[in-house]
Design an enzyme around this catalytic site. Sequence first.
Site, mmCIF file in Angstrom:
data_model
loop_
_atom_site.group_PDB
_atom_site.id
_atom_site.type_symbol
_atom_site.label_atom_id
_atom_site.label_comp_id
_atom_site.label_asym_id
_atom_site.label_seq_id
_atom_site.Cartn_x
_atom_site.Cartn_y
_atom_site.Cartn_z
ATOM 1 N N GLN A 1 44.220 43.074 32.961
ATOM 2 C CA GLN A 1 43.588 44.277 33.504
ATOM 3 C C GLN A 1 44.597 45.300 34.003
ATOM 4 O O GLN A 1 44.202 46.372 34.472
ATOM 5 C CB GLN A 1 42.639 43.890 34.645
ATOM 6 C CG GLN A 1 41.477 43.014 34.231
ATOM 7 C CD GLN A 1 40.531 43.699 33.266
ATOM 8 O OE1 GLN A 1 40.500 44.924 33.168
ATOM 9 N NE2 GLN A 1 39.764 42.920 32.536
ATOM 10 N N LYS B 1 42.381 45.222 25.483
ATOM 11 C CA LYS B 1 42.234 45.899 26.772
ATOM 12 C C LYS B 1 43.028 47.209 26.813
ATOM 13 O O LYS B 1 42.786 48.045 27.686
ATOM 14 C CB LYS B 1 42.730 45.008 27.922
ATOM 15 C CG LYS B 1 42.179 43.604 27.935
ATOM 16 C CD LYS B 1 40.781 43.515 28.472
ATOM 17 C CE LYS B 1 40.405 42.056 28.699
ATOM 18 N NZ LYS B 1 39.022 41.903 29.188
ATOM 19 N N HIS C 1 40.322 35.187 36.961
ATOM 20 C CA HIS C 1 39.499 34.993 35.771
ATOM 21 C C HIS C 1 39.615 33.533 35.359
ATOM 22 O O HIS C 1 40.641 32.889 35.573
ATOM 23 C CB HIS C 1 40.010 35.917 34.657
ATOM 24 C CG HIS C 1 39.141 35.975 33.446
ATOM 25 N ND1 HIS C 1 39.129 34.977 32.500
ATOM 26 C CD2 HIS C 1 38.284 36.927 33.006
ATOM 27 C CE1 HIS C 1 38.293 35.306 31.526
ATOM 28 N NE2 HIS C 1 37.752 36.479 31.811
#
Length: 399
Positions: A194, A217, A114
Amino acid sequence: MKWRDDFPFFAAHPDLVYLDSAATAQKPQIVLDALTDYYINQNANVHRGLYQLAFQATEDYEKIRQQVGEFVGVNADNIVFTRGTTEALNLVASSFGPLVVHPDSEILVTAAEHHSNFIPWQQLAKRTGAKFVVVPPDDQGIVTTDAIIDHVTAKTAIVAVAQVTNVTGHVVDVARIGQAVHAKGGYLVVDGAQAVAHMPVDMRQLGADFYAFSGHKIYGPTGIGALVGKKQLLQQMPPIAFGGEMIDMVTEAESTWAPSPLKFEAGTPNIAGVFGLSAAITYLTQSDAEAREQHERALLDQLRTGLQAIPGMTVYGDSEGVSVVSFNLAGVHPHDLATYLDEQSIAVRAGHHCAQPLMTQLNIPATVRASVGLYSNEDDVERLLSAVRAAGRYFNESE
Protein backbone atom coordinates in the site's frame (compact mmCIF):
# COMPACT_ATOMS: atom_id res chain seq x y z
CA MET A 1 -7.93 16.08 -14.72
CA LYS A 2 -4.72 15.25 -16.55
CA TRP A 3 -4.17 11.88 -14.86
CA ARG A 4 -7.72 10.59 -15.25
CA ASP A 5 -7.55 11.05 -19.01
CA ASP A 6 -4.67 8.55 -19.13
CA PHE A 7 -6.94 5.71 -17.97
CA PRO A 8 -9.31 4.22 -20.59
CA PHE A 9 -11.31 2.53 -17.84
CA PHE A 10 -13.02 5.80 -16.97
CA ALA A 11 -14.05 6.47 -20.55
CA ALA A 12 -15.61 3.01 -20.58
CA HIS A 13 -17.35 3.62 -17.22
CA PRO A 14 -18.18 7.35 -17.22
CA ASP A 15 -20.78 7.11 -14.44
CA LEU A 16 -18.79 4.91 -12.04
CA VAL A 17 -17.11 6.28 -8.94
CA TYR A 18 -14.17 3.95 -8.37
CA LEU A 19 -12.88 4.18 -4.81
CA ASP A 20 -11.22 0.78 -4.42
CA SER A 21 -7.71 1.49 -5.67
CA ALA A 22 -6.19 -0.11 -2.57
CA ALA A 23 -7.58 -3.44 -3.77
CA THR A 24 -6.38 -2.89 -7.32
CA ALA A 25 -5.61 0.24 -9.29
CA GLN A 26 -6.82 0.95 -12.80
CA LYS A 27 -4.29 0.85 -15.64
CA PRO A 28 -3.09 3.76 -17.78
CA GLN A 29 -2.93 3.41 -21.55
CA ILE A 30 0.86 3.11 -21.44
CA VAL A 31 0.54 -0.14 -19.46
CA LEU A 32 -2.11 -1.57 -21.76
CA ASP A 33 0.05 -0.68 -24.77
CA ALA A 34 3.09 -2.38 -23.22
CA LEU A 35 1.17 -5.63 -22.74
CA THR A 36 -0.14 -5.58 -26.30
CA ASP A 37 3.25 -4.65 -27.74
CA TYR A 38 4.97 -7.51 -25.95
CA TYR A 39 2.54 -10.11 -27.24
CA ILE A 40 2.60 -8.75 -30.79
CA ASN A 41 6.27 -7.88 -31.20
CA GLN A 42 8.35 -9.64 -28.54
CA ASN A 43 6.55 -12.81 -27.47
CA ALA A 44 9.35 -15.28 -26.74
CA ASN A 45 10.41 -17.05 -23.58
CA VAL A 46 13.31 -15.60 -21.59
CA HIS A 47 16.62 -17.15 -20.51
CA ARG A 48 16.13 -20.04 -22.94
CA GLY A 49 16.25 -19.44 -26.68
CA LEU A 50 19.35 -18.57 -28.70
CA TYR A 51 17.41 -16.96 -31.56
CA GLN A 52 17.29 -13.18 -31.81
CA LEU A 53 13.71 -12.69 -30.64
CA ALA A 54 14.33 -14.67 -27.44
CA PHE A 55 17.66 -12.97 -26.87
CA GLN A 56 16.05 -9.53 -27.16
CA ALA A 57 13.17 -10.48 -24.84
CA THR A 58 15.68 -11.70 -22.25
CA GLU A 59 17.80 -8.59 -22.54
CA ASP A 60 14.77 -6.31 -22.14
CA TYR A 61 13.46 -8.42 -19.25
CA GLU A 62 16.70 -8.01 -17.32
CA LYS A 63 16.82 -4.30 -18.10
CA ILE A 64 13.42 -4.06 -16.43
CA ARG A 65 14.80 -5.81 -13.36
CA GLN A 66 17.38 -3.02 -13.22
CA GLN A 67 14.62 -0.41 -13.64
CA VAL A 68 12.64 -1.92 -10.76
CA GLY A 69 15.77 -1.84 -8.63
CA GLU A 70 16.37 1.81 -9.39
CA PHE A 71 12.73 2.52 -8.55
CA VAL A 72 13.32 1.38 -4.95
CA GLY A 73 17.00 2.28 -4.61
CA VAL A 74 18.76 -1.07 -5.07
CA ASN A 75 20.67 -3.02 -7.71
CA ALA A 76 19.09 -5.45 -10.16
CA ASP A 77 20.35 -8.52 -8.28
CA ASN A 78 18.35 -7.41 -5.24
CA ILE A 79 15.10 -7.90 -7.17
CA VAL A 80 13.22 -11.20 -7.32
CA PHE A 81 10.15 -11.16 -9.55
CA THR A 82 7.12 -12.74 -7.89
CA ARG A 83 3.37 -12.93 -8.49
CA GLY A 84 2.93 -10.13 -5.97
CA THR A 85 3.34 -9.14 -2.35
CA THR A 86 1.77 -12.33 -0.98
CA GLU A 87 4.15 -14.65 -2.80
CA ALA A 88 7.12 -12.46 -1.88
CA LEU A 89 6.30 -12.54 1.83
CA ASN A 90 5.68 -16.27 1.75
CA LEU A 91 9.05 -16.75 0.06
CA VAL A 92 10.82 -14.92 2.88
CA ALA A 93 8.90 -16.79 5.58
CA SER A 94 9.47 -20.20 3.98
CA SER A 95 13.06 -19.78 2.81
CA PHE A 96 14.73 -17.20 5.05
CA GLY A 97 12.61 -17.71 8.15
CA PRO A 98 13.90 -21.19 9.08
CA LEU A 99 17.50 -19.92 8.82
CA VAL A 100 17.08 -17.46 11.70
CA VAL A 101 14.01 -18.54 13.69
CA HIS A 102 14.44 -21.12 16.46
CA PRO A 103 12.29 -22.42 19.32
CA ASP A 104 13.51 -19.69 21.66
CA SER A 105 13.00 -16.93 19.07
CA GLU A 106 10.21 -14.40 18.78
CA ILE A 107 8.45 -13.34 15.58
CA LEU A 108 6.83 -9.92 15.87
CA VAL A 109 3.88 -8.66 13.79
CA THR A 110 1.03 -6.24 14.43
CA ALA A 111 -2.69 -6.88 14.67
CA ALA A 112 -3.13 -4.48 11.75
CA GLU A 113 -1.28 -6.64 9.23
CA HIS A 114 -2.88 -7.95 6.05
CA HIS A 115 -3.26 -11.73 6.25
CA SER A 116 -0.42 -12.10 3.74
CA ASN A 117 1.93 -10.55 6.31
CA PHE A 118 0.37 -12.32 9.28
CA ILE A 119 -0.37 -15.95 8.41
CA PRO A 120 3.08 -16.86 6.97
CA TRP A 121 4.72 -15.75 10.24
CA GLN A 122 2.06 -17.37 12.38
CA GLN A 123 2.65 -20.65 10.56
CA LEU A 124 6.44 -20.27 10.77
CA ALA A 125 6.11 -19.84 14.53
CA LYS A 126 4.04 -23.02 14.71
CA ARG A 127 6.59 -24.98 12.69
CA THR A 128 9.59 -23.78 14.67
CA GLY A 129 8.13 -23.43 18.15
CA ALA A 130 8.96 -19.72 18.21
CA LYS A 131 6.82 -17.25 20.15
CA PHE A 132 4.40 -15.35 17.94
CA VAL A 133 4.04 -11.78 19.27
CA VAL A 134 1.17 -9.60 18.02
CA VAL A 135 1.28 -5.89 18.85
CA PRO A 136 -2.27 -4.64 19.57
CA PRO A 137 -3.79 -1.46 18.10
CA ASP A 138 -5.33 1.52 19.83
CA ASP A 139 -9.08 2.16 19.62
CA GLN A 140 -8.66 3.77 16.20
CA GLY A 141 -7.02 0.67 14.76
CA ILE A 142 -3.52 2.16 14.78
CA VAL A 143 -0.36 0.36 15.85
CA THR A 144 2.24 3.07 16.30
CA THR A 145 5.94 2.91 15.55
CA ASP A 146 6.68 3.32 19.25
CA ALA A 147 4.39 0.42 20.16
CA ILE A 148 6.20 -1.84 17.69
CA ILE A 149 9.64 -0.83 18.94
CA ASP A 150 8.54 -1.35 22.55
CA HIS A 151 7.87 -5.03 21.78
CA VAL A 152 11.29 -5.72 20.20
CA THR A 153 13.51 -7.81 22.47
CA ALA A 154 16.82 -9.64 22.26
CA LYS A 155 14.82 -12.73 21.24
CA THR A 156 13.14 -11.00 18.29
CA ALA A 157 14.35 -12.78 15.16
CA ILE A 158 11.97 -11.20 12.64
CA VAL A 159 9.71 -8.16 12.67
CA ALA A 160 7.16 -8.08 9.84
CA VAL A 161 5.18 -4.86 9.35
CA ALA A 162 3.29 -2.98 6.67
CA GLN A 163 4.75 0.41 5.85
CA VAL A 164 1.18 1.54 5.15
CA THR A 165 -1.67 -0.53 6.57
CA ASN A 166 -4.49 -1.44 4.23
CA VAL A 167 -7.34 -0.72 6.68
CA THR A 168 -6.44 2.66 8.19
CA GLY A 169 -3.65 3.84 5.89
CA HIS A 170 -1.43 4.45 8.93
CA VAL A 171 2.25 4.96 8.05
CA VAL A 172 4.96 3.56 10.31
CA ASP A 173 8.54 4.78 10.45
CA VAL A 174 10.30 1.84 8.82
CA ALA A 175 13.77 3.32 9.31
CA ARG A 176 13.28 3.71 13.08
CA ILE A 177 11.86 0.20 13.39
CA GLY A 178 14.77 -1.18 11.38
CA GLN A 179 17.31 0.48 13.64
CA ALA A 180 15.63 -0.97 16.74
CA VAL A 181 15.37 -4.46 15.23
CA HIS A 182 18.95 -4.54 13.97
CA ALA A 183 20.26 -3.27 17.32
CA LYS A 184 18.81 -6.45 18.86
CA GLY A 185 20.18 -8.68 16.09
CA GLY A 186 16.90 -9.26 14.29
CA TYR A 187 15.66 -8.75 10.73
CA LEU A 188 12.96 -6.49 9.31
CA VAL A 189 10.47 -7.57 6.62
CA VAL A 190 8.23 -4.85 5.17
CA ASP A 191 4.94 -5.21 3.32
CA GLY A 192 5.05 -2.29 0.91
CA ALA A 193 1.92 -3.11 -1.08
CA GLN A 194 0.00 0.00 0.00
CA ALA A 195 3.02 2.30 0.14
CA VAL A 196 4.78 2.23 -3.22
CA ALA A 197 2.04 3.95 -5.22
CA HIS A 198 1.71 6.80 -2.74
CA MET A 199 5.18 7.69 -1.48
CA PRO A 200 8.80 7.41 -2.59
CA VAL A 201 10.54 4.21 -1.45
CA ASP A 202 14.33 4.13 -1.09
CA MET A 203 15.73 0.99 0.48
CA ARG A 204 18.98 2.82 1.26
CA GLN A 205 17.06 5.05 3.67
CA LEU A 206 14.56 2.50 4.96
CA GLY A 207 17.15 -0.07 5.96
CA ALA A 208 14.73 -3.00 5.69
CA ASP A 209 16.15 -6.45 5.03
CA PHE A 210 13.24 -7.41 2.75
CA TYR A 211 10.56 -5.33 1.07
CA ALA A 212 7.62 -6.68 -0.95
CA PHE A 213 5.20 -4.98 -3.33
CA SER A 214 2.70 -5.73 -6.09
CA GLY A 215 2.43 -4.33 -9.59
CA HIS A 216 -1.34 -4.02 -9.66
CA LYS A 217 -1.30 -1.56 -6.76
CA ILE A 218 0.93 0.82 -8.73
CA TYR A 219 -1.19 0.91 -11.90
CA GLY A 220 0.48 -2.17 -13.41
CA PRO A 221 -0.85 -5.62 -14.30
CA THR A 222 -2.06 -8.24 -11.86
CA GLY A 223 0.06 -11.30 -11.19
CA ILE A 224 3.40 -9.52 -11.00
CA GLY A 225 5.36 -8.03 -8.11
CA ALA A 226 8.76 -8.08 -6.51
CA LEU A 227 10.67 -9.11 -3.45
CA VAL A 228 13.47 -6.69 -2.69
CA GLY A 229 16.13 -8.29 -0.55
CA LYS A 230 19.63 -7.65 0.68
CA LYS A 231 22.00 -9.53 -1.59
CA GLN A 232 23.85 -11.41 1.14
CA LEU A 233 20.55 -12.66 2.57
CA LEU A 234 19.18 -13.74 -0.79
CA GLN A 235 22.39 -15.65 -1.41
CA GLN A 236 21.91 -17.59 1.84
CA MET A 237 18.30 -18.53 1.13
CA PRO A 238 17.42 -21.87 -0.48
CA PRO A 239 14.88 -21.95 -3.31
CA ILE A 240 11.43 -23.29 -2.45
CA ALA A 241 10.11 -23.86 -5.99
CA PHE A 242 11.98 -26.07 -8.43
CA GLY A 243 12.00 -26.51 -12.19
CA GLY A 244 13.29 -24.73 -15.25
CA GLU A 245 15.37 -21.55 -15.28
CA MET A 246 16.39 -21.72 -11.61
CA ILE A 247 19.03 -24.45 -12.00
CA ASP A 248 22.76 -24.46 -12.60
CA MET A 249 23.31 -28.20 -13.13
CA VAL A 250 21.04 -31.24 -12.82
CA THR A 251 22.19 -34.86 -12.61
CA GLU A 252 20.39 -38.00 -11.54
CA ALA A 253 21.95 -37.68 -8.10
CA GLU A 254 22.00 -33.95 -7.42
CA SER A 255 21.01 -30.46 -8.56
CA THR A 256 22.62 -27.08 -8.06
CA TRP A 257 21.02 -23.68 -8.35
CA ALA A 258 21.51 -20.58 -10.42
CA PRO A 259 22.61 -17.51 -8.46
CA SER A 260 20.04 -15.22 -6.89
CA PRO A 261 17.64 -13.90 -8.04
CA LEU A 262 17.13 -16.52 -10.77
CA LYS A 263 17.15 -19.42 -8.30
CA PHE A 264 13.83 -18.12 -6.94
CA GLU A 265 12.14 -17.81 -10.34
CA ALA A 266 11.34 -21.37 -11.37
CA GLY A 267 9.38 -21.89 -14.58
CA THR A 268 8.31 -19.48 -17.25
CA PRO A 269 7.76 -16.14 -15.51
CA ASN A 270 5.01 -13.63 -16.11
CA ILE A 271 7.01 -11.96 -18.86
CA ALA A 272 4.19 -9.78 -20.12
CA GLY A 273 3.51 -8.72 -16.54
CA VAL A 274 7.12 -7.64 -16.15
CA PHE A 275 6.84 -5.49 -19.28
CA GLY A 276 3.60 -4.02 -17.96
CA LEU A 277 5.22 -3.35 -14.58
CA SER A 278 7.97 -1.49 -16.38
CA ALA A 279 5.41 0.74 -18.10
CA ALA A 280 3.66 1.43 -14.79
CA ILE A 281 6.93 2.45 -13.14
CA THR A 282 7.75 4.65 -16.11
CA TYR A 283 4.35 6.28 -15.78
CA LEU A 284 4.84 6.99 -12.09
CA THR A 285 8.43 8.21 -12.34
CA GLN A 286 7.62 10.55 -15.21
CA SER A 287 4.79 12.23 -13.29
CA ASP A 288 5.20 14.83 -10.56
CA ALA A 289 5.46 12.87 -7.30
CA GLU A 290 4.85 15.90 -5.11
CA ALA A 291 1.77 16.87 -7.10
CA ARG A 292 0.43 13.31 -6.81
CA GLU A 293 0.91 13.27 -3.06
CA GLN A 294 -0.72 16.69 -2.61
CA HIS A 295 -3.66 15.66 -4.79
CA GLU A 296 -4.29 12.46 -2.86
CA ARG A 297 -3.82 14.19 0.50
CA ALA A 298 -6.45 16.79 -0.42
CA LEU A 299 -8.92 14.07 -1.40
CA LEU A 300 -8.36 12.11 1.83
CA ASP A 301 -8.78 15.27 3.92
CA GLN A 302 -12.01 16.05 2.06
CA LEU A 303 -13.23 12.48 2.58
CA ARG A 304 -12.33 12.23 6.25
CA THR A 305 -13.77 15.65 7.12
CA GLY A 306 -16.97 14.92 5.25
CA LEU A 307 -17.46 11.52 6.86
CA GLN A 308 -16.83 12.85 10.37
CA ALA A 309 -19.63 15.38 9.87
CA ILE A 310 -22.21 12.61 9.29
CA PRO A 311 -24.21 11.63 12.41
CA GLY A 312 -23.48 8.14 13.69
CA MET A 313 -20.22 7.86 11.77
CA THR A 314 -17.07 6.19 13.09
CA VAL A 315 -13.89 6.88 11.12
CA TYR A 316 -10.84 4.74 11.86
CA GLY A 317 -7.20 5.73 11.64
CA ASP A 318 -5.83 9.25 11.80
CA SER A 319 -5.57 12.32 9.60
CA GLU A 320 -2.03 11.39 8.51
CA GLY A 321 -3.11 8.11 6.90
CA VAL A 322 -2.31 7.39 3.26
CA SER A 323 -4.48 6.03 0.45
CA VAL A 324 -7.49 4.77 2.43
CA VAL A 325 -10.21 5.77 4.88
CA SER A 326 -12.21 3.07 6.69
CA PHE A 327 -15.50 3.84 8.40
CA ASN A 328 -18.76 2.47 9.79
CA LEU A 329 -22.20 4.04 9.98
CA ALA A 330 -24.16 3.28 13.16
CA GLY A 331 -27.01 0.84 12.64
CA VAL A 332 -25.91 -0.13 9.12
CA HIS A 333 -23.91 -3.25 8.41
CA PRO A 334 -20.87 -2.44 6.25
CA HIS A 335 -21.99 -4.94 3.59
CA ASP A 336 -25.42 -3.30 3.40
CA LEU A 337 -23.85 0.13 3.06
CA ALA A 338 -21.51 -1.05 0.32
CA THR A 339 -24.41 -2.65 -1.55
CA TYR A 340 -26.40 0.58 -1.28
CA LEU A 341 -23.42 2.52 -2.63
CA ASP A 342 -23.01 0.05 -5.48
CA GLU A 343 -26.60 0.76 -6.50
CA GLN A 344 -25.51 4.38 -6.83
CA SER A 345 -22.56 3.29 -9.04
CA ILE A 346 -20.02 3.84 -6.29
CA ALA A 347 -17.45 1.08 -5.83
CA VAL A 348 -15.94 0.71 -2.37
CA ARG A 349 -14.63 -2.26 -0.38
CA ALA A 350 -16.53 -3.71 2.59
CA GLY A 351 -15.44 -6.56 4.83
CA HIS A 352 -12.55 -7.44 7.08
CA HIS A 353 -10.03 -6.44 4.38
CA CYS A 354 -7.92 -9.57 5.02
CA ALA A 355 -7.24 -8.17 8.49
CA GLN A 356 -9.44 -10.24 10.78
CA PRO A 357 -7.18 -9.89 13.85
CA LEU A 358 -7.61 -6.12 13.65
CA MET A 359 -11.39 -6.43 13.36
CA THR A 360 -11.38 -8.70 16.41
CA GLN A 361 -9.33 -6.19 18.38
CA LEU A 362 -11.76 -3.40 17.43
CA ASN A 363 -14.76 -5.63 18.20
CA ILE A 364 -16.36 -5.05 14.82
CA PRO A 365 -17.20 -7.50 12.01
CA ALA A 366 -16.02 -5.29 9.16
CA THR A 367 -15.65 -1.76 7.85
CA VAL A 368 -16.37 0.11 4.65
CA ARG A 369 -13.16 1.28 2.99
CA ALA A 370 -12.78 4.00 0.38
CA SER A 371 -9.40 4.34 -1.28
CA VAL A 372 -8.13 6.86 -3.79
CA GLY A 373 -5.76 6.81 -6.72
CA LEU A 374 -4.16 9.59 -8.67
CA TYR A 375 -7.16 9.52 -11.06
CA SER A 376 -9.69 10.11 -8.25
CA ASN A 377 -11.22 13.57 -7.98
CA GLU A 378 -13.31 15.80 -5.73
CA ASP A 379 -16.55 14.82 -7.50
CA ASP A 380 -15.89 11.18 -6.63
CA VAL A 381 -15.57 12.06 -2.96
CA GLU A 382 -18.64 14.30 -2.97
CA ARG A 383 -20.77 11.60 -4.61
CA LEU A 384 -19.65 9.12 -1.96
CA LEU A 385 -20.40 11.51 0.89
CA SER A 386 -23.82 12.36 -0.52
CA ALA A 387 -24.66 8.69 -0.97
CA VAL A 388 -23.54 7.79 2.56
CA ARG A 389 -25.74 10.55 3.98
CA ALA A 390 -28.65 9.24 1.90
CA ALA A 391 -27.95 5.71 3.11
CA GLY A 392 -28.13 6.87 6.70
CA ARG A 393 -31.57 8.38 6.08
CA TYR A 394 -32.76 5.33 4.14
CA PHE A 395 -31.75 2.72 6.72
CA ASN A 396 -32.96 4.80 9.68
CA GLU A 397 -36.36 5.28 8.07
CA SER A 398 -36.52 1.52 7.43
CA GLU A 399 -36.27 0.72 11.14
